[in-house]
Design a protein around this motif. Structure first.
Motif, short mmCIF file in Angstrom:
data_model
loop_
_atom_site.label_atom_id
_atom_site.label_comp_id
_atom_site.label_asym_id
_atom_site.label_seq_id
_atom_site.Cartn_x
_atom_site.Cartn_y
_atom_site.Cartn_z
N ARG A 120 19.87 10.48 18.31
CA ARG A 120 20.47 11.79 18.64
C ARG A 120 21.11 11.78 20.02
N ASN A 317 4.15 16.85 21.04
CA ASN A 317 4.16 17.87 20.00
C ASN A 317 4.54 19.24 20.54
N LYS A 319 6.99 21.69 21.21
CA LYS A 319 8.36 21.95 20.78
C LYS A 319 9.21 22.62 21.86
N TYR A 322 10.20 19.22 23.51
CA TYR A 322 10.72 18.26 22.54
C TYR A 322 11.16 19.04 21.30
N PRO A 323 12.23 19.82 21.44
CA PRO A 323 12.67 20.68 20.33
C PRO A 323 13.12 19.89 19.12
N SER A 324 13.12 20.57 17.99
CA SER A 324 13.48 19.94 16.73
C SER A 324 14.96 19.57 16.69
N PRO A 325 15.33 18.61 15.83
CA PRO A 325 16.74 18.27 15.66
C PRO A 325 17.59 19.48 15.28
N GLU A 326 17.00 20.42 14.53
CA GLU A 326 17.74 21.62 14.12
C GLU A 326 18.18 22.43 15.34
N THR A 328 18.35 21.19 18.57
CA THR A 328 19.22 20.40 19.45
C THR A 328 20.67 20.39 18.95
#
Length: 357
Positions: A120, A317, A319, A322-326, A328
């Motif tokens: 990513r 863990n 979020k 370390y946010p989700s791909p959705e 980002t």
């Protein structure tokens, strides 16, 4: 005549001695030689133990110097003088440095650990195919808030900042792109928008936020929030993480409309004298265990996907950092707007700050 001759001989000998001493000092300070490496980075942005490990593993002496702004770093490299072998600029600065031919292309064949970086965060707009830079840390711009000071109220959107209950409760970081970005994102515009009408509209909306703004501050924002001097703050995720570590009442959110996705990347400046050593250092920092150790020390998010398995579960863990791909996918990287457009952003931001005064 003899006295004059002796004077010149003494002068020549003294000059030769000084030149020799200077060359030895330069070598010991990392300014020349294959056994030294000069790294130019932000302050407190690496685990010192990793430098010692690299020196032990490679036999290369590391000279570590720091800067406090991308602009200061660029100026120092442009001036020459010090042979920096590795530097860590932010994404929009990398675009400027490439344009000014201040960077040396990387030899990916010497970076075997490059495969550990999350896809990513590779091949982004500011450095296609990562020709000149490798991700070091990344993060977001968002909102720190203290629910205990807001009667349990939560914040999820930029629009929430305009809540009348937040009167005189918001701290803003002193950054034109970040603050103007709040106005732009809240209106559905891009963080890299250069449409003058949109920018003026964003500034006007920000002016309506002023009753809620307590102050516009610098790095001290994390201390002020931790000390509960204000209930809400606009800041970077790394600063948010540090504030939260000092006050468990705080929380952090990336607004649902989207925000900034920032990167600090490792590069090899044109001033480099130890290019081989620079590649060794970058590859060393890309090792999963080293990246994990560095992330735990610094507190920022690592782009090294393989490093996550060596880090505490509560960190990876989380979020918020370390946010989700959705999420980002909704975030934007700052682009180099050019001098003219950047000057206009700064002009509007200055007017906004004067409005506050």
């Amino acid at each position: 005549m003899k006295k004059l001759l002796r004077f010149f001989i003494t002068l020549l000998v003294t000059t030769a001695v000084l030149i020799f001493i200077n060359s030895r000092l330069n070598a010991s300070e990392g300014y020349s030689g294959e056994n030294t490496l000069t790294v130019y980075n932000w302050g407190d942005y690496i685990d010192p133990e990793l430098i010692k490990s690299f020196e032990k593993e490679t036999g290369i002496k590391v000279i570590y110097e720091t800067f406090d702004s991308n602009e200061a770093m660029m100026t120092k490299i442009e001036q020459g003088g010090t042979n920096y072998d590795v530097a860590v600029p932010s994404e929009y600065t990398i675009m400027k440095m490439v344009k000014k031919r201040q960077l040396i292309p990387l030899d990916h064949s010497k970076l075997s650990n490059l495969v550990n970086i999350d896809k990513r965060f590779m091949d982004l707009s500011f450095d296609p195919k990562n020709k000149y830079s490798i991700p070091y840390f990344w993060g977001t711009v968002g909102i720190v808030y203290n629910p205990s000071m807001l009667n349990g109220k939560k914040i999820a959107s930029w629009e929430d900042l305009w809540d009348p209950d937040l009167k005189n409760q918001i701290l803003l970081i002193d950054g034109a792109r970040e603050v103007m970005g709040v106005g732009l994102n809240s209106l559905g515009y891009s963080l890299n928008d250069t449409n003058r009408n949109h920018l003026i509209e964003a500034q006007k909306k920000l002016e309506t936020l002023m009753p809620n703004v307590k102050a516009i501050v610098g790095d001290e924002i994390k201390i002020l929030l931790a000390n509960e001097e204000a209930a809400v703050g606009l800041t970077w995720s790394g600063e948010a993480s540090e504030a939260i570590s000092n006050n468990e009442n705080l929380d952090y959110v990336v607004p649902k409309e989207g925000s900034n996705l920032w990167f600090d990347n490792m590069v090899i400046p044109k001033t480099a004298k130890n290019i081989e050593g620079a590649h060794q250092f970058i590859n060393f920092m890309l090792d999963p265990k080293n990246a994990a150790k560095n992330a735990e020390y610094v507190g920022y998010s690592t782009p090294n996907e393989q490093a996550l398995q060596y880090m505490p579960k509560e960190m990876v863990n989380d979020k918020r950092f370390y946010p989700s791909p959705e999420l980002t996918k909704k975030l934007e990287v700052y682009e180099n707007l050019g001098k003219k457009n950047l000057a206009y952003y700064n002009e509007l931001f200055l007017q906004f700050k004067m409005y506050k005064d």
